[in-house]
Every structure is written in C-alpha cells, then in structure tokens.
Design an enzyme around this catalytic site. Structure first.
Site, PDB file in Angstrom:
ATOM      1  N   GLN A 105     -15.699  -5.521  48.731  1.00  0.00           N
ATOM      2  CA  GLN A 105     -14.979  -6.066  49.875  1.00  0.00           C
ATOM      3  C   GLN A 105     -13.933  -7.106  49.495  1.00  0.00           C
ATOM      4  O   GLN A 105     -13.045  -7.404  50.288  1.00  0.00           O
ATOM      5  CB  GLN A 105     -15.974  -6.668  50.867  1.00  0.00           C
ATOM      6  N   ARG A 152     -23.462 -16.410  47.226  1.00  0.00           N
ATOM      7  CA  ARG A 152     -24.044 -15.080  47.037  1.00  0.00           C
ATOM      8  C   ARG A 152     -22.902 -14.086  46.852  1.00  0.00           C
ATOM      9  O   ARG A 152     -21.992 -14.019  47.679  1.00  0.00           O
ATOM     10  CB  ARG A 152     -24.876 -14.675  48.251  1.00  0.00           C
ATOM     11  N   HIS A 207     -24.477  -3.686  46.174  1.00  0.00           N
ATOM     12  CA  HIS A 207     -24.102  -3.816  47.587  1.00  0.00           C
ATOM     13  C   HIS A 207     -23.292  -2.573  47.950  1.00  0.00           C
ATOM     14  O   HIS A 207     -22.075  -2.631  48.126  1.00  0.00           O
ATOM     15  CB  HIS A 207     -23.293  -5.103  47.783  1.00  0.00           C
ATOM     16  N   ASN A 256     -28.634  -4.627  48.633  1.00  0.00           N
ATOM     17  CA  ASN A 256     -28.242  -5.127  49.937  1.00  0.00           C
ATOM     18  C   ASN A 256     -28.463  -4.032  50.977  1.00  0.00           C
ATOM     19  O   ASN A 256     -27.910  -2.934  50.863  1.00  0.00           O
ATOM     20  CB  ASN A 256     -26.762  -5.510  49.943  1.00  0.00           C
ATOM     21  N   GLU A 257     -29.279  -4.321  51.957  1.00  0.00           N
ATOM     22  CA  GLU A 257     -29.410  -3.502  53.158  1.00  0.00           C
ATOM     23  C   GLU A 257     -29.608  -2.006  52.905  1.00  0.00           C
ATOM     24  O   GLU A 257     -28.718  -1.197  53.173  1.00  0.00           O
ATOM     25  CB  GLU A 257     -28.177  -3.704  54.055  1.00  0.00           C
ATOM     26  N   ASN A 307     -30.554 -10.267  56.395  1.00  0.00           N
ATOM     27  CA  ASN A 307     -29.192 -10.289  56.939  1.00  0.00           C
ATOM     28  C   ASN A 307     -29.303  -9.965  58.417  1.00  0.00           C
ATOM     29  O   ASN A 307     -29.811  -8.899  58.781  1.00  0.00           O
ATOM     30  CB  ASN A 307     -28.302  -9.210  56.295  1.00  0.00           C
ATOM     31  N   TYR A 309     -27.283 -10.550  62.444  1.00  0.00           N
ATOM     32  CA  TYR A 309     -26.062 -10.991  63.131  1.00  0.00           C
ATOM     33  C   TYR A 309     -26.250 -11.183  64.634  1.00  0.00           C
ATOM     34  O   TYR A 309     -26.060 -12.263  65.141  1.00  0.00           O
ATOM     35  CB  TYR A 309     -24.949  -9.964  62.873  1.00  0.00           C
ATOM     36  N   GLU A 362     -27.217 -13.210  54.786  1.00  0.00           N
ATOM     37  CA  GLU A 362     -25.994 -12.980  55.564  1.00  0.00           C
ATOM     38  C   GLU A 362     -26.255 -13.315  57.011  1.00  0.00           C
ATOM     39  O   GLU A 362     -27.300 -12.948  57.557  1.00  0.00           O
ATOM     40  CB  GLU A 362     -25.533 -11.511  55.517  1.00  0.00           C
ATOM     41  N   TRP A 417     -21.931 -15.187  56.217  1.00  0.00           N
ATOM     42  CA  TRP A 417     -20.977 -14.102  55.980  1.00  0.00           C
ATOM     43  C   TRP A 417     -19.742 -14.398  56.803  1.00  0.00           C
ATOM     44  O   TRP A 417     -19.841 -14.397  58.006  1.00  0.00           O
ATOM     45  CB  TRP A 417     -21.577 -12.748  56.373  1.00  0.00           C
ATOM     46  N   GLU A 474     -13.716  -4.862  55.636  1.00  0.00           N
ATOM     47  CA  GLU A 474     -14.910  -4.605  56.452  1.00  0.00           C
ATOM     48  C   GLU A 474     -15.210  -3.093  56.446  1.00  0.00           C
ATOM     49  O   GLU A 474     -15.314  -2.449  57.493  1.00  0.00           O
ATOM     50  CB  GLU A 474     -14.710  -5.199  57.854  1.00  0.00           C
ATOM     51  N   TRP A 475     -15.358  -2.536  55.268  1.00  0.00           N
ATOM     52  CA  TRP A 475     -15.770  -1.154  55.084  1.00  0.00           C
ATOM     53  C   TRP A 475     -14.943  -0.182  55.937  1.00  0.00           C
ATOM     54  O   TRP A 475     -13.707  -0.290  55.902  1.00  0.00           O
ATOM     55  CB  TRP A 475     -17.293  -1.026  55.333  1.00  0.00           C
TER      56      TRP A 475
HETATM   57  C1  PNW Z   1     -23.362  -6.214  56.656  1.00  0.00           C
HETATM   58  N1  PNW Z   1     -24.853  -2.698  61.955  1.00  0.00           N
HETATM   59  O1  PNW Z   1     -23.301  -4.915  57.138  1.00  0.00           O
HETATM   60  C2  PNW Z   1     -22.933  -6.080  55.209  1.00  0.00           C
HETATM   61  O2  PNW Z   1     -23.900  -6.454  54.264  1.00  0.00           O
HETATM   62  C3  PNW Z   1     -21.603  -6.653  54.897  1.00  0.00           C
HETATM   63  O3  PNW Z   1     -21.068  -6.066  53.742  1.00  0.00           O
HETATM   64  C4  PNW Z   1     -20.712  -6.541  56.112  1.00  0.00           C
HETATM   65  O4  PNW Z   1     -19.377  -6.885  55.851  1.00  0.00           O
HETATM   66  C5  PNW Z   1     -21.311  -7.420  57.178  1.00  0.00           C
HETATM   67  O5  PNW Z   1     -22.633  -7.038  57.486  1.00  0.00           O
HETATM   68  C6  PNW Z   1     -20.533  -7.475  58.480  1.00  0.00           C
HETATM   69  O6  PNW Z   1     -20.492  -6.208  59.074  1.00  0.00           O
HETATM   70  C7  PNW Z   1     -23.689  -4.458  58.366  1.00  0.00           C
HETATM   71  O7  PNW Z   1     -24.162  -1.778  62.434  1.00  0.00           O
HETATM   72  C8  PNW Z   1     -22.861  -3.579  59.030  1.00  0.00           C
HETATM   73  O8  PNW Z   1     -25.914  -3.094  62.529  1.00  0.00           O
HETATM   74  C9  PNW Z   1     -23.242  -3.007  60.198  1.00  0.00           C
HETATM   75  C10 PNW Z   1     -24.485  -3.308  60.737  1.00  0.00           C
HETATM   76  C11 PNW Z   1     -25.321  -4.187  60.094  1.00  0.00           C
HETATM   77  C12 PNW Z   1     -24.928  -4.759  58.897  1.00  0.00           C
END
Ligand code: PNW
Length: 480
Positions: free
Chosen positions: A20, A77, A123, A169-170, A310, A312, A381, A431, A438-439
């Site tokens: 990223q 990190r 990751h 990661n995840e 992680n 959000y 995160e 984060w 952002e992917w």
């Molecule tokens: C994380 N969802 O990804 C990643 O670890 C990061 O690389 C990314 O940039 C960051 O969150 C913000 O998006 C996620 O759809 C992406 O629930 C999507 C989800 C969860 C985590």
C-alpha cells in the site's frame, strides 16, 4: 468513579502495509506479488490505479520515520514484502540479500529513532511465483513449507531487533475477499461474471485452513529456534467488526449476531484457543470446512502469544430464514447499518463497509476477551476514512475533525475496556500513518493521519489527527 487509563508501558503508533505504501515493484530484484499482477488487470481496481508508486515509501524511509517521530509515536507496524526477500517465494529459491537488508536497515533506523517495530510477515502480497507454481494458499502442504522457510530467513536476519511478530494480516480477507467476493487478488469466485475460475463454496475454507497451518508452523519455528535468545512474541492478526442484533428482542437476531463473530473471529481464533472450528461453522459448512488432523490441531492450538485485532466499524445483524446458499460466508444473516427502529449504527464514511461506533469496539473487546479466556490484545489496526475527503481542498483535508472524533471515541473505548472491564490490552497502532493504496478502491479512499499528494510528488502533509492521536494517548497512559 474510576478515570479510565492505559498502562505506563503501552505501545502506540501507526500501521501500514508494504504494497500500500512502498511502490518500486522492480527495485533491487524484487519479484512480483499477486497484487502486482492483480492491480494491473483492467477493471479490478475502481480508479484503475496500481501500487507501482503509491507513497514511494521504499525510497523515503527516513522521511517516514521523521513523520512518525513528529507524531510522538513509540511504535510502528509495517509489513515485509516476501517477494523482495525471496523473489520467487519458495524454500529452494534464492534469498535476495538486497531486499532483506533494506528492511534490516529500516528496523535499525526505527530503533535509532526510539520507535519499536511491530513486523507483519505477510499482508496479502503473496509472491506470484508461488501462485503460479502450485496455487499458493490452495496448496496447504507446499504453502506451509514455503512460509515456514520464509519466516525462518526473516527471524534469523532480524534476531533480537524485532520483539513483536505477526504472521498473517487478516486471513479472513485473504480467504473471503480473494476467493469468494473476488475484489482482492487473486480474484477467484463462483460468480462467472467476475471470474472464469474459482469455487466460492469451497476455496475460501481451504485457504483459511492453509493459513492457519502455515501460521502455526512459523510460530513453532520461532518458539523452537529463536524465542529463547531473541525474546520476542508472535501471533496472527484477525479482523472483524462488532455485530449487534437488528432486533434485540428477537433471539434469532441475537444468535445471528453472535454467529457473525464466530464466522469472522471464531473461524481462526477458536482453533487457536479452543482447538476446533466453531460449531456454527461446522453445522453450516459441513465437509466444505476442512478437518484438522490430530497433528495439525496440536500445532495450531496455543499458537498465539497475544491476540492481534484489526477492527473499524459496527453493524446490525438480522437472521435470514431458510437454507443459506453455498457461497454464504457470514452465517446466513444480513449485515445492516440500521436497526429495527431505523437507528443508524454510526455515521457514514468513504468506505461502504465502515460505520464507526466506539461503544461497539468496547463490546467487541469484551466479547473476545471473554470467549478466549482473557488473552493479551494488541490492536494492530483501527481508523477511518472520511466521506468525500478526497474531493475537498487540501486545507480542509488537513483539518480532519471527523477522524479526530473517531480516534477520541475508539481510544476512549479501549481505555474503558482496559480499566473498567479488565481487558488486557497493551498496544495500539492506528490505520494509517499515511494515505495509501486502498487496494481495489485505489487512492480515492484515504485512511491516513497524513495527507499524501499523489499528483505533487508524493509530498506528505500531516493532518490534525496526526497530532491528536498523541494527545489522546498522553491523556490515558499512566505516567508512573
Ligand atoms: C484492512 N471489510 O482491511 C487492511 O488490513 C488494510 O490493509 C486496509 O487498508 C484497511 O483495513 C482499511 O480498509 C480491511 O470489508 C478491508 O470488512 C475491508 C474490510 C476489513 C478490513
């Protein structure tokens, strides 16, 4: 009333991931990763961009460390690019000293700046060589052996310089987003409008299983060969948002909300802490969910020195009636932003999947702590995008009051979970340090506490939140 606080030696800072931010996909003989390939396929990324330049962090390590220092952070990190270290990825492929030494120097420079490195081994950017050779994570035995070898190369090179390791990661995202939703590399799915190849009903569960075994093998290598002399700790980082019932009076919604947490966290954490997949997953998925052999589960059980999380946002969960379709991955339920009374779980952000709710974060920490016997948590995160941020003039972007509100709420919830609920949390990396790639959403969605001017030579401008996070932690972390 108790004032909420965090312990004196609490680690806090910011997180990033190599694909990223780094750019320089060919520098110093780096091999391709599956993301180098995927991001160049037309139509896969919303704005058609790639990580070829990103934040140019591969060439700006000194600048990034200065930035970190200016925030007051004591921790960073970041993730290693496996394809920089072993360009083709495999256990019989050559190690690329240049790629490896880039990171060894980076870690030395972080220490010189008084910043503790927290290192993620993978990751999402699997070496493409392993994808082409045997299907990467789809081939459990090959993948686990190659990951174990890569981990050993890295542990050996860093020795005692790194005290905090994260294997993956995840894994939820690698499995579900990569092999079902198909928005992430390698983009496989049963949905033939999106891909000619893939089986959403089986592949994600195979991938998740492989990641668990590979994680456990790397942990065993660290514990057997390095831990005694190097003194670090190692774990996997899992992701998921909290889940609340759409109708709190409907036992089926209450059960569904719990099931969603089992299908995200429990999938990986239950084997590690309880020695088996959740019953709800076995019941729904049957033999599509692989079985652990006795040898495998002996390796997986207990393979976390801490719990990496992680998280959000938060969601309301409504149960679904009838049998779930074969590509269902959440546990036969709807994930909603509003409850039965029409209340929103939290405000809108730039990310469709993210509506913040600090109270939900505290509940999540409690749910995990209770289910897994009070492990030590590191939040690796947590952060937010801001609705429409990318369209604002730079001066307004830098005044990111919404992101400051987010961090005040979430770090406050963290301190409450620690102080009032007894959740053992020792670290937090927000984060992200920088706006970055952002992917599949490309560069439009910004998560940074630092604005990156992609048109203006990747110049960095700290936002208000870059300083606010430090002020928040200064308030909570005990001084004596
Ligand atoms: C994380 N969802 O990804 C990643 O670890 C990061 O690389 C990314 O940039 C960051 O969150 C913000 O998006 C996620 O759809 C992406 O629930 C999507 C989800 C969860 C985590």
């Amino acid at each position: 009333m108790t004032e909420s606080h965090l312990p004196k030696d609490f680690l806090w800072g910011f997180a990033t991931a190599c694909y990223q931010i780094e750019g320089s996909p060919k520098a110093d003989a780096k091999g391709d990763s599956i993301w180098d390939v995927f991001s160049h396929i037309p139509g896969k990324v919303w704005d058609g961009t790639t990580g070829d330049v990103a934040c140019d962090s591969y060439n700006r390590t000194a600048e990034d460390i200065e930035l970190l220092k200016s925030t007051g952070a004591n921790t960073y990190r970041f993730s290693l690019s496996w394809a920089r270290i072993i360009p083709l990825g495999g256990r019989n492929d050559p190690v690329n000293e240049k790629g490896l030494q880039h990171y060894v120097k980076f870690v030395d420079d972080l220490h010189a700046a008084g910043i503790e490195p927290l290192v993620t081994l993978l990751h999402w950017d699997l070496p493409n060589g392993l994808w082409e050779r045997y299907g990467g994570y789809l081939n459990k035995d090959e993948f686990a052996k190659d990951f174990e070898n890569y981990a050993r190369v890295v542990f050996k090179a860093f020795g005692s310089k790194v005290k905090y390791w994260i294997t993956f990661n995840e894994p939820w995202c690698s499995s579900i987003l990569g092999f079902n939703v198909a928005c992430h590399a390698p983009g496989r799915t049963s949905d033939r409008s999106k891909s000619d190849v893939g089986d959403s009903s089986r592949e994600p569960w195979i991938v998740g299983h492989s990641l668990m075994i590979a994680h456990a093998r790397a942990v065993k290598v660290y514990r057997d060969e390095f831990k005694a002399k190097d003194g670090g700790i190692i774990a996997i980082t899992l992701n998921g948002d909290y889940a609340e019932p759409w109708d709190a009076d409907d036992p089926l919604d209450v059960e569904a909300a719990n099931r969603k947490l089992e299908f995200t966290y429990g999938w990986f954490a239950d084997p590690i802490y309880h020695g088996k997949y959740p019953d709800s997953m076995r019941k729904q998925l049957g033999d599509r969910l692989p079985e652990f052999t006795a040898e495998e589960i002996a390796l997986v059980k207990g393979s976390n020195d801490f719990f990496g999380i992680n998280s959000y946002g938060d969601n309301y969960i409504k149960h679904k009636e009838g049998a779930p379709p074969p590509d269902d991955y959440y546990g036969n339920l709807e994930v909603l932003d509003q409850n039965k009374a029409g209340e929103w779980i939290g405000p809108e952000t730039e990310s469709v999947w993210l509506r913040p709710n600090p109270r939900g974060f505290r509940s999540l920490l409690n749910w995990l702590s209770k289910r897994y016997g009070g492990p030590t948590f590191y939040v690796t995160e947590n952060g937010t995008s801001v609705k429409g941020e990318n369209d604002l003039p730079r001066e307004e972007i830098l005044n990111d009051e919404f992101r400051c509100w987010f961090f005040r709420g979430y770090i406050g919830a963290l301190a409450d979970a620690y102080t009032l609920d007894g959740v053992d949390v020792r670290g937090y990396t927000g984060w992200s340090l920088l706006d970055n790639y952002e992917w599949h959403e490309g560069y439009r969605t910004r998560f940074g506490v630092t604005y990156v001017d992609y048109e203006g030579g990747q110049k960095r401008y700290p936002k208000k939140s870059a300083h606010e996070v430090g002020r928040i932690f200064a308030k909570y972390i005990k001084k004596d």
